[in-house]
Scaffold this motif. Sequence first.
Motif, mmCIF file in Angstrom:
data_model
loop_
_atom_site.group_PDB
_atom_site.id
_atom_site.type_symbol
_atom_site.label_atom_id
_atom_site.label_comp_id
_atom_site.label_asym_id
_atom_site.label_seq_id
_atom_site.Cartn_x
_atom_site.Cartn_y
_atom_site.Cartn_z
ATOM 1 N N VAL A 159 0.845 -1.191 0.000
ATOM 2 C CA VAL A 159 0.000 0.000 0.000
ATOM 3 C C VAL A 159 0.884 1.246 0.000
ATOM 4 C CG1 VAL A 159 -1.916 -1.121 1.203
ATOM 5 C CG2 VAL A 159 -0.161 0.082 2.522
ATOM 6 N N VAL A 160 0.388 2.294 -0.603
ATOM 7 C CA VAL A 160 1.027 3.599 -0.536
ATOM 8 C C VAL A 160 0.288 4.394 0.533
ATOM 9 C CG1 VAL A 160 1.592 5.729 -1.735
ATOM 10 C CG2 VAL A 160 1.712 3.541 -2.949
ATOM 11 N N TYR A 161 1.013 4.687 1.577
ATOM 12 C CA TYR A 161 0.429 5.383 2.729
ATOM 13 C C TYR A 161 0.956 6.816 2.741
ATOM 14 C CZ TYR A 161 0.707 6.917 7.612
ATOM 15 O OH TYR A 161 0.679 7.659 8.761
ATOM 16 N N ASP A 162 0.051 7.781 2.689
ATOM 17 C CA ASP A 162 0.429 9.198 2.636
ATOM 18 C C ASP A 162 0.241 9.817 4.006
ATOM 19 O OD1 ASP A 162 1.168 11.691 1.826
ATOM 20 O OD2 ASP A 162 -0.712 12.158 0.798
ATOM 21 N N ASP A 163 1.335 9.976 4.731
ATOM 22 C CA ASP A 163 1.289 10.541 6.071
ATOM 23 C C ASP A 163 1.041 12.048 5.986
ATOM 24 O OD1 ASP A 163 2.585 11.754 8.643
ATOM 25 O OD2 ASP A 163 2.488 9.610 9.075
ATOM 26 N N LEU A 164 0.132 12.570 6.801
ATOM 27 C CA LEU A 164 -0.215 13.990 6.772
ATOM 28 C C LEU A 164 0.969 14.886 7.117
ATOM 29 C CD1 LEU A 164 -3.671 13.781 8.591
ATOM 30 C CD2 LEU A 164 -3.307 14.396 6.193
ATOM 31 N N VAL A 165 1.943 14.344 7.840
ATOM 32 C CA VAL A 165 3.114 15.122 8.244
ATOM 33 C C VAL A 165 4.336 14.755 7.427
ATOM 34 C CG1 VAL A 165 4.705 15.615 10.163
ATOM 35 C CG2 VAL A 165 2.232 15.419 10.595
ATOM 36 N N ARG A 166 4.535 13.480 7.180
ATOM 37 C CA ARG A 166 5.778 12.985 6.606
ATOM 38 C C ARG A 166 5.710 12.660 5.125
ATOM 39 N NH1 ARG A 166 8.824 11.204 11.246
ATOM 40 N NH2 ARG A 166 7.628 11.891 13.056
ATOM 41 N N LEU A 171 4.361 0.659 1.994
ATOM 42 C CA LEU A 171 4.407 -0.353 3.046
ATOM 43 C C LEU A 171 3.975 -1.701 2.493
ATOM 44 C CD1 LEU A 171 2.671 1.679 5.895
ATOM 45 C CD2 LEU A 171 5.117 1.358 5.567
ATOM 46 N N ARG A 172 4.710 -2.730 2.855
ATOM 47 C CA ARG A 172 4.336 -4.098 2.519
ATOM 48 C C ARG A 172 3.674 -4.679 3.769
ATOM 49 N NH1 ARG A 172 3.561 -6.754 -2.254
ATOM 50 N NH2 ARG A 172 2.846 -8.808 -1.551
ATOM 51 N N LEU A 173 2.344 -4.858 3.747
ATOM 52 C CA LEU A 173 1.609 -5.234 4.952
ATOM 53 C C LEU A 173 1.963 -6.623 5.431
ATOM 54 C CD1 LEU A 173 -1.934 -3.684 4.348
ATOM 55 C CD2 LEU A 173 0.108 -2.664 5.351
ATOM 56 N N ASP A 174 2.238 -7.546 4.521
ATOM 57 C CA ASP A 174 2.535 -8.913 4.958
ATOM 58 C C ASP A 174 3.946 -9.057 5.496
ATOM 59 O OD1 ASP A 174 3.691 -8.548 2.539
ATOM 60 O OD2 ASP A 174 2.889 -10.355 1.595
ATOM 61 N N ALA A 175 4.707 -7.961 5.531
ATOM 62 C CA ALA A 175 6.008 -7.992 6.199
ATOM 63 C C ALA A 175 5.846 -7.854 7.712
ATOM 64 C CB ALA A 175 6.903 -6.875 5.672
#
Length: 516
Positions: A159-166, A171-175
């Motif tokens: 997934v591509v996670y867009d942090d509001l601050v960073r 992220l690879r969730l199955d890791a």
Amino acid sequence: MRTTFNPSPIGPPSIGLIRAAVYNWALARHHGGRFVLRIEDTDLARGRQEYYEPLLEVLRWLGLDWDEGPDVGGPNGPYLQTQRRPLHLDVARQLQAAGELYESFSTPEEVEQRNRAAGRHPRMGYDNADRDLSEARKAALRAEGRVPVLRLRMPSREVVYDDLVRGPMVLRLDATPDPVMVRANGDPTFTLANPVDDALMGITHILRGEDLLASVPRHLGAYLALERIGVARFTPRFGHISSVLDEQGRPLSRAVPDAAVLGYRDRGFLPEAMVNYLASIGWTHPSAGEIFSAAELVEAFDPRRIKPRPVKLDTKKAASMNTAHLRALDTERFTSALRSFATDTGVLPSRLDARQRRLLRRAAPLVRDRARNLDEAAGLVAFLFQRDDSISLQDEEIASRVDRTALRAAAEILADVPEWTEETLQVQLKDGFGEDVAFARAALTALRLSITGRRVTLPLYESLVLLGRESSLRRVGRALGSPGEPAPGSGDRGPVGEPLPPGGCGTAPPRQCELV
């Protein structure tokens, strides 16, 4: 937009914790949304009831009003997480029925042994070995007396996670090992309760500490599972704010006195100054500079302006901001703030009569321009509201600074002052001492101490006028050893200390007159 602040009552409300509240409140108000307060009190090992009320108290003091939560209610209650346990477990049953959760019987020792055997670090964590246990194997493990935990089956996806601050991160969730959602004793974990509550309360945006960055994959996996069973409609937007360090660059802990927010209130900080300071820890206003109001914060707030790097606590900056906010108050607002603080702390009587209220208002402009906080301000006006017979020179340091010969000379001059005004008092005392500057300094010092009983005071002539002729002369008389007004008399004059220009505080116009 719906933001949330979810504190745990495990200690006094700290700078780092309440800073997150300021940001979530400002984000909600900026977008005309709702700010939800939820108390996450499920950490029974560390949570203490005595820390619950201070959480609400500090938010009220700072003016961070919440739209839903304890004391105000709302359509998505209850707002204490321990009271939401049936909701959490009901969702857990739905997740298990849908195959999102599974029973896991492995002990920590077994997990460690399997990691060693596979050549992994023994502390690498759970290896998802129980995902596909047969019903027969589960029955056999139960027969051994084992009680399973329920784990979330993490999805095999990126997934591509867009942090509001960073900003964006992949992220690879199955890791991430399958996390425990329900403990063996039947208690929900944070990894279950937090996403379930956010989903049921419709939370859209969350600004929280960077210590929770490591939990993002687990939470994203939980939200995806909740969406699949229809409990959640979307995954909230997260932003992870930097941690606060102490002035030596170490992680700020609750053991540091300056970390407790309510301590600033007790030292006489204004709530608007504290909001200003908390917001400015790692965030900058685009146009207002360092000093801004809560309204200006709300108008300009953008989480992208929060610095992702750790920021040091700066108590000097906090004090400077408080001084600036004090100076900006008009006389009415400053008088009200001072009266409230001084009565709450016992410096002033709990009830002021009309004369006392007028006196406080007259003194307010002098105090506002000299004090750095309300505690100092209360100390500066306290002498005006004390009985004349309660002012004494018993303090050895103060008494040692009083030249009674010089004080008696000042008393003789004051007894003949025709009009009790600042101008007349200054002229009479200046003329009375003539060119003997050293003796004048000793007399003015003794006079100030005798009427206030304090080392740090308001300017002398203004103090005499505020106190009035009768009280002033009575206090000088007590300092000279007489219960009434000082009797005329004089003694030998001798030089004491360094010269002080006539005029009370002399030419030094800073925050207050301090005897040196």
